[in-house]
Write an enzyme that holds these catalytic residues in place. Sequence first.
Site, mmCIF file in Angstrom:
data_model
loop_
_atom_site.group_PDB
_atom_site.id
_atom_site.type_symbol
_atom_site.label_atom_id
_atom_site.label_comp_id
_atom_site.label_asym_id
_atom_site.label_seq_id
_atom_site.Cartn_x
_atom_site.Cartn_y
_atom_site.Cartn_z
ATOM 1 C CD GLU A 52 -31.181 -51.673 42.905
ATOM 2 O OE1 GLU A 52 -31.952 -50.711 42.866
ATOM 3 O OE2 GLU A 52 -30.864 -52.347 41.894
ATOM 4 C CB CYS A 53 -30.388 -58.058 44.676
ATOM 5 S SG CYS A 53 -30.945 -59.783 44.644
ATOM 6 C CB ALA A 54 -25.595 -59.088 44.152
#
Length: 489
Positions: free
Chosen positions: A374-376
């Site tokens: 997720e994201c990072a």
Amino acid sequence: MSSVPRLVIAAPSSGSGKTTVATGLMAAFAARGLAVSPHKVGPDYIDPGYHALATGRVGRNLDAYLCGPELIGPLFAHGARGCELAVVEGVMGMYDGAAGEGELASTAHVAKLLRAPVVLVVDASSQSRSVAALVHGFASWDPEVRVGGVILNKVASDRHEALLREALDAAGVPVLGVLRRAPQVDTPSRHLGLVPVAERRAAAVEAVAAMGAQVSAGCDLEGLMALARSAGALSCAAWDAAEALVSSPPPPLPSPTLGFARAGGPPSSPGAAPPDPHRPERPRPQTPDGLKIAVAGGPAFTFSYAEDTELLTAAGAEVVVFDPLRDEQLPDGTRGLVIGGGFPEVYAAELSANEPLRKAVGALAESGAPVAAECAGLLYLCRELDGRPMCGVLDASARMSERLTLGYRDAVALSDSVLAVAGTRMRGHEFHRTVVEPGSGAAPAWGVRAPDRRVEGFVQQGVHASYLHTHWAAEPGVARRFVERCRTS
């Protein structure tokens, strides 16, 4: 049933001092020997880290958009089990919630769901008598929200305090605390908010102690505790990860397109994991059998929800945390990998320099093992981030941007993956200042239905990577499916 005394700390707007007051109250009551349960309204990952320092307990989020209003009481009761007081820090202004959704996910909404009194934190630095009109407006706007008192922040002098108290006496709202300007308890910020505890632990410990001391000196702790005890009982069972896995509904039937177009091929293109028609609808939780799932941690990856890990454990996994900044190999026997959010852009040089781990992550993904990012985590799986080599799992390049992407998202899974079958609807949250420029070879993870209509993320072999932060308590089948795929891959 939960009768834990509780307070919701709200404010007219962001920047009024909610985090200082909420964290300070947690620290002050914990210092008195109370078991304090810390909570945060909304999707914020950073404030709960400071709450955990103040209380010695896991900071937990209460998000009525991501999880639904029906889970707020059970999740609260789960986190507050065995505690003598719960302090809930609000989000933004008290009545600010999900855009276009009325009161949904606002501090006021959560306070009503918890039957909890509200303490309004007011930045009084530029007002005197007008404070009464402000507090009266917030206290009377929604008669179902009970504002039980106010804490005045950034008060300049004894004379200033006297003027404020006189005005509020006339308004009939008790003053439960007065805090003077105290820059020594400020915490540093950057492009996505406060700097996480994991990046400045020693300084964060000092800051939390200072908040506790300031609140102890300036607030009526006995009055606040009496207010907390006036909260109504919650007639709901505490959330339980094992029970959630058993009672979660079966997934929807797969749908190959769901009305979303994608340049370069349909969502059902090769790379999506095949459907699993033989999976039982309601399996009993597994007994831990040594199945290891590695979860990225350390300063670069600090964004996670405690319930996600609890669901993985309840599904039979042994969760092992590792630090991509320090560890050169994945934990021995890793069968699956979860890489949550954080600040990889801040640590791009160090992450890139850890070539052995980058290769290990790439090899795990190449083997077909389940990987959820997720994201990072998405940025870490790209070929490069700001020109520095990353894991190269995805044919995509990431870079920092001046534009902030922020907000709740209503999404539907477009591709069968290790997390969900196509058609699974989930709500998520985006919060980043980066851009990913995709190459080819992956199917999209999500079709974002609101506020816009677009495709997002990547599904490739066993990899599910996306900008969307999701809360698995809302859809426990995600954790169950992920563990099952780890077991069979």
